[in-house]
Scaffold this active site. Structure first.
Site, short mmCIF file in Angstrom:
data_model
loop_
_atom_site.label_atom_id
_atom_site.label_comp_id
_atom_site.label_asym_id
_atom_site.label_seq_id
_atom_site.Cartn_x
_atom_site.Cartn_y
_atom_site.Cartn_z
N TYR A 51 -11.37 14.76 -1.51
CA TYR A 51 -11.39 13.35 -1.88
C TYR A 51 -12.84 12.88 -2.04
O TYR A 51 -13.59 12.78 -1.07
CB TYR A 51 -10.68 12.49 -0.84
N GLY A 198 3.14 9.14 -1.37
CA GLY A 198 3.60 8.47 -2.58
C GLY A 198 4.94 7.76 -2.47
O GLY A 198 5.69 7.72 -3.44
N PRO A 199 5.29 7.18 -1.31
CA PRO A 199 6.60 6.56 -1.18
C PRO A 199 6.81 5.34 -2.08
O PRO A 199 7.94 4.99 -2.40
CB PRO A 199 6.66 6.15 0.30
N VAL A 200 5.71 4.71 -2.51
CA VAL A 200 5.83 3.54 -3.39
C VAL A 200 5.56 3.93 -4.84
O VAL A 200 5.56 3.08 -5.73
CB VAL A 200 4.87 2.42 -2.92
N ALA A 201 5.37 5.23 -5.09
CA ALA A 201 5.24 5.77 -6.44
C ALA A 201 4.19 5.04 -7.28
O ALA A 201 4.49 4.47 -8.33
CB ALA A 201 6.60 5.76 -7.15
#
Length: 304
Positions: A51, A198-201
């Site tokens: 990162y 990435g749960p909220v995409a």
């Protein structure tokens, strides 16, 4: 904040953690966001050496100074890069994994990390050599536990069979239900926890999601299909709960998932993620509705 045990380890992680890949460009703001997350109950902080070529690890180290006992630090390695040089290549060799972890510790200004994760992996890798590197790092006290970050079925199964991994990080959301096909139940049975990224995409599963849709769509959803689905999800789930909270609570519903790590590039997003921990749980009716409205995506590659 609710806390869950991470696989067979002795680590207890907040059900919502902080994914640090998209922190603000301003160092002071980024450090403040990390400290806000800790103050409000997030103890699981995930980063990677790749990162911003180590910048995020350095910021994380500054943010947790004097608070080591309050946090679970996870980082990743395997993408070979060198400071000051562009580009990187995959390198799961024992020598590189061990050197990469030591470089991460220096940037983090820590004596050890709680969870070290292989940042990818293929079935062609020297898997036993990679496992040996992680086991030696554990014996040396430089890491407490290790896991992998992958959605490849064949790679995950090999590491579960041949190593003592305690976690698998994988992308998982209402828009990407591929882990449900085979992996979630399998990992739950093996007592290996899932870290859901990435749960909220990318913000699509939020109240402002429609404005974030591109012409390319998302995975196997077209732009039109996304607009329709987001509208249907809002109308057919608890309207007192934000869509982003519904999305986070959806991935946390499966017992294999120990923590969800939505990213945040602004304080407003972090605060919204934090509020998901007190959002009403999804009812069985809502779960069935979400599954009927969304696609049960399939993962067809890297199965053998």
């Amino acid at each position: 904040m609710k806390f869950n045990k991470l696989g067979s380890s002795d680590l207890t992680v907040s059900e919502i953690g902080l994914g640090t890949m998209s922190l603000p460009a301003n160092d002071t703001e980024a450090i403040h966001m990390i400290q806000k997350a800790i103050d409000d109950g997030m103890n699981f902080l995930d980063t990677a050496d790749l990162y911003e070529q180590g910048r995020i690890e350095s910021l994380l180290g500054q943010a947790v100074k004097g608070r080591r006992d309050d946090v679970i630090i996870a980082t990743k390695g395997g993408n070979h890069w060198e400071a000051g040089k562009q580009g990187w290549y995959w390198d799961p060799s024992k020598k590189y994994i061990k050197n990469a972890l030591k470089a991460s510790l220096k940037r983090l200004n820590l004596d050890y990390v709680d969870l070290y994760q292989l940042h990818g992996g293929t079935i062609e890798d020297p898997i036993d050599e990679t496992i040996e590197a992680f086991e030696e790092l554990k014996q040396e006290g430089l890491i407490r536990w290790y896991g992998i970050s992958s959605i490849r079925h064949n790679v995950i199964r090999e590491y579960v069979k041949r190593s003592s991994i305690v976690s698998v990080m994988m992308q998982y959301s209402i828009l990407d239900r591929r882990p449900e096909e085979e992996m979630l139940d399998f990992l739950a049975e093996k007592n290996v926890s899932v870290i859901a990224r990435g749960p909220v995409a990318k913000g699509l599963l939020s109240d402002k999601g429609i404005s974030k849709i591109s012409e390319k769509g998302y995975l196997d959803y077209t732009e039109k299909a996304l607009k329709h689905l987001i509208k249907e999800l809002k109308e057919n789930t608890n309207r007192t709960r934000k869509l982003s909270h519904t999305a986070i609570r959806y991935v946390l519903n499966h017992p294999a998932v120990a923590t969800a790590i939505p990213g945040a590039s602004r304080m407003e997003q972090l605060e919204d993620n934090l509020q998901a921990t007190s959002a009403p749980p999804l009812s069985e009716t809502e779960l069935k509705t979400i599954r009927s409205l969304s696609k049960a995506n399939k993962y067809t590659d890297h199965r053998e």
